[in-house]
Design a protein around this motif. Structure first.
Motif, PDB file in Angstrom:
ATOM      1  N   THR A  17      49.251  -1.730  10.643  1.00  0.00           N
ATOM      2  CA  THR A  17      50.434  -2.557  10.366  1.00  0.00           C
ATOM      3  C   THR A  17      51.621  -1.671   9.980  1.00  0.00           C
ATOM      4  O   THR A  17      52.741  -1.861  10.465  1.00  0.00           O
ATOM      5  N   ARG A  18      51.359  -0.696   9.105  1.00  0.00           N
ATOM      6  CA  ARG A  18      52.437   0.209   8.675  1.00  0.00           C
ATOM      7  C   ARG A  18      53.027   0.932   9.897  1.00  0.00           C
ATOM      8  O   ARG A  18      54.236   0.970  10.091  1.00  0.00           O
ATOM      9  N   TYR A  20      52.852   0.073  13.019  1.00  0.00           N
ATOM     10  CA  TYR A  20      53.483  -0.892  13.926  1.00  0.00           C
ATOM     11  C   TYR A  20      54.928  -1.157  13.484  1.00  0.00           C
ATOM     12  O   TYR A  20      55.852  -1.092  14.284  1.00  0.00           O
ATOM     13  N   TYR A  21      55.102  -1.444  12.207  1.00  0.00           N
ATOM     14  CA  TYR A  21      56.455  -1.738  11.722  1.00  0.00           C
ATOM     15  C   TYR A  21      57.354  -0.511  11.814  1.00  0.00           C
ATOM     16  O   TYR A  21      58.523  -0.612  12.172  1.00  0.00           O
ATOM     17  N   LEU A  24      58.600  -0.163  15.425  1.00  0.00           N
ATOM     18  CA  LEU A  24      59.127  -1.335  16.138  1.00  0.00           C
ATOM     19  C   LEU A  24      60.431  -1.062  16.873  1.00  0.00           C
ATOM     20  O   LEU A  24      60.624  -1.525  17.991  1.00  0.00           O
ATOM     21  N   HIS A  70      58.210  -8.977  20.293  1.00  0.00           N
ATOM     22  CA  HIS A  70      58.122  -8.591  18.877  1.00  0.00           C
ATOM     23  C   HIS A  70      59.116  -9.367  18.022  1.00  0.00           C
ATOM     24  O   HIS A  70      60.266  -8.987  17.885  1.00  0.00           O
ATOM     25  N   GLN A  72      59.190  -9.627  14.932  1.00  0.00           N
ATOM     26  CA  GLN A  72      59.605  -8.903  13.722  1.00  0.00           C
ATOM     27  C   GLN A  72      60.444  -7.671  14.053  1.00  0.00           C
ATOM     28  O   GLN A  72      60.748  -6.859  13.182  1.00  0.00           O
ATOM     29  N   HIS A  73      60.810  -7.516  15.308  1.00  0.00           N
ATOM     30  CA  HIS A  73      61.717  -6.430  15.700  1.00  0.00           C
ATOM     31  C   HIS A  73      63.085  -6.716  15.078  1.00  0.00           C
ATOM     32  O   HIS A  73      63.601  -7.827  15.188  1.00  0.00           O
ATOM     33  N   PRO A  86      57.004  -8.738   4.158  1.00  0.00           N
ATOM     34  CA  PRO A  86      55.719  -8.103   3.811  1.00  0.00           C
ATOM     35  C   PRO A  86      54.951  -8.842   2.716  1.00  0.00           C
ATOM     36  O   PRO A  86      53.730  -8.996   2.827  1.00  0.00           O
ATOM     37  N   ASP A 442      64.283  -7.645   8.442  1.00  0.00           N
ATOM     38  CA  ASP A 442      64.578  -6.221   8.243  1.00  0.00           C
ATOM     39  C   ASP A 442      65.821  -5.763   8.992  1.00  0.00           C
ATOM     40  O   ASP A 442      66.120  -4.570   9.045  1.00  0.00           O
TER      41      ASP A 442
END
Ligand SMILES: *Cc1c(COP(=O)(O)O)cnc(C)c1O
Length: 461
Positions: A17-18, A20-21, A24, A70, A72-73, A86, A442
């Motif tokens: 996960t870390r 991936y973010y 991104l 994505h 969360q991009h 998060p 973000d």
């Protein structure tokens, strides 16, 4: 795989996960997948024998992320956001671990009580009057369906659930042409029928006109139709249109009609007191829905419905067969009676984590920034040759156009093939236009500035 393995793999998943973010921004926002690309990589049947988790996880990494758009991009400017702060992701992990089913107070007391408290925290955060109670659904569509079913039963004096709709008068629902398709879907499911959504024309400001609403209700009554309720929109999906609530709710009340306000996206912004003018009069509504999973940052899914009086909805949807009876029943809230499914997820936990980890001030700051940056990029686009702003920013949503319908559509394809940003389209005033909404959790000012860079790159020469 057992629980000791779960501990190991949870850590591996957290590391993934870390990464991936962190990675991104280097990925194209929209999936570059062709239809069938993913399905082709999976075997046709489930395995007969267990497979090692190492291989399953390796396949996940090889197949899934590249096959995703994505959300969360930080440069996701399409549709509306579906955020996942998060802290809310962490809460969902804990929810998954307990895997509780929150249908009755008894089956998950903490889930029921945290749900009720979170709804009240949000009520206060949004500046809603103290009399509103509420519940958490999966989606705004479900909340709207619940409201429309309640409208129906209330109008039929609670007989529809018992005897069905055959022989019932023709029910009518009123809404503007800016409301979301979930209203159409709900009218279908409720047996009211899509043709019985009476579309009230909007004025220049894209609000329903109270005189036209009143006229439509009176006309329907003179035809022996049965007006049931009014759906009001705050921050519509196409261009962010909002109804002027106070005079419209006054008309509805005069005719004893139930009112439901769909603020699925814009509701989150109401944590900012200076923006609340947008829904002035909302305290007069019977039902209000907004999705904390959109702009506020709660991991999908999380849709809050506020009710001025829960009793009509519980009367419409609540069933108490013997096998669900609990001794405490008379004074405790069993939230399944407020909604369609019996089984319910523990969605309050991610709100609890979210609201505490960022604080209302932290969440307001994000929303205010998004609105400011949307205004900045709107100004930048106006100055680009061939571009025109087709609808001005409503909160953080505006639309623009490039030369003609055909040129705009072709540009949109180039934008999304390019991958640095993701935008989607709508039709407004019979024109093909491109929507921009700023709202990813973000997202930074530089991310928004990328819109201008991409538009310039793709239209020069
Ligand atoms: C997103 C949206 C909906 C639908 O929400 P779901 O939670 O996906 O069902 C309905 N109305 C408006 C205004 C929306 O923005």
């Amino acid at each position: 795989m057992n629980h000791d393995d779960l501990n190991h793999w949870s850590k591996r998943a957290a590391d993934w996960t870390r990464d991936y973010y962190r990675g991104l921004r280097d990925r194209p926002v929209r999936a570059r997948t062709a239809p069938g690309d993913i399905a082709r990589q999976l075997p046709r049947s489930a395995p007969e024998q267990p497979e090692p988790m190492e291989r399953i996880f390796a396949d996940f990494k090889a197949i899934v992320p590249d096959g995703m758009t994505h959300w969360q991009h930080p440069r996701f400017f399409a549709y509306f956001p579906a955020n996942a702060a998060p802290a809310s992701i962490l809460a969902e992990q804990l929810t998954a671990a307990m895997a509780a089913q929150a249908m009755l107070w008894q089956t998950s007391p903490a889930a029921s009580e945290i749900e009720a408290v979170m709804v009240d925290w949000l009520r206060e955060a949004l500046g809603l009057a103290a009399h509103f109670k509420g519940t958490i659904h999966d989606s705004a569509t479900t909340a709207t369906l619940c409201a429309i079913l309640t409208m129906r039963e209330r109008a039929l004096d609670w007989q529809g659930n018992k005897t069905g709709l055959s022989g019932a008068p023709r029910l009518r629902i009123y809404a503007s042409d800016q409301t979301h398709s979930s209203i159409d879907k709900s009218a279908r499911i409720a047996g009211i029928g899509q043709d019985n959504i009476c579309r009230i024309p909007t004025s220049q400001n894209l609000s329903m006109q109270p005189e036209l609403l009143e006229r439509a209700i009176n006309l329907d009554k003179s035809n022996n139709f049965l007006p049931a309720g009014v759906i009001l929109s705050i921050g519509g999906t196409s261009v962010g249109a909002s109804d002027n609530l106070a005079p419209l709710i006054a008309v509805a009340k005069r005719h004893n009609l139930y009112t439901h306000v769909d603020a699925a996206w814009a509701g989150s912004a109401m944590i900012c007191p200076e923006l609340r003018e947008l829904w002035a009069g909302v305290d007069g509504a019977d039902s209000i829905v907004f999705n904390p999973h959109k702009w506020l940052g709660a991991q999908f899914d999380c849709s809050v419905q506020f009710l001025a009086d829960p009793a009509p909805q519980v009367r419409t949807l609540g069933l108490r067969p013997d096998y669900l009876a609990t001794l405490e029943h008379s004074y405790l809230t069993d939230f399944n009676e407020w909604t369609v499914p019996l089984g319910r997820r523990f969605r309050g936990l991610k709100l609890w984590f979210l609201l505490r980890a960022y604080g209302l001030e932290g969440l307001r700051e994000r929303i205010r920034n998004h609105i400011r940056w949307a205004a900045e990029i709107r100004d930048e686009i106006t100055a680009l040759p061939g571009f025109e702003i087709t609808t001005e920013p409503r909160l953080s949503l505006f639309t623009f156009r490039y030369k003609s319908d055909a040129e705009t559509e072709a540009l949109l394809t180039r934008i999304n093939d390019d991958g640095r940003i993701y935008l989607t389209q709508t039709r407004h005033d019979e024109k093909f236009v491109i929507r921009v909404q700023v709202g990813q959790f973000d997202c930074t000012r530089d991310d928004v500035a990328m819109i201008g860079i991409v538009l310039r790159d793709l239209t020069k020469g």
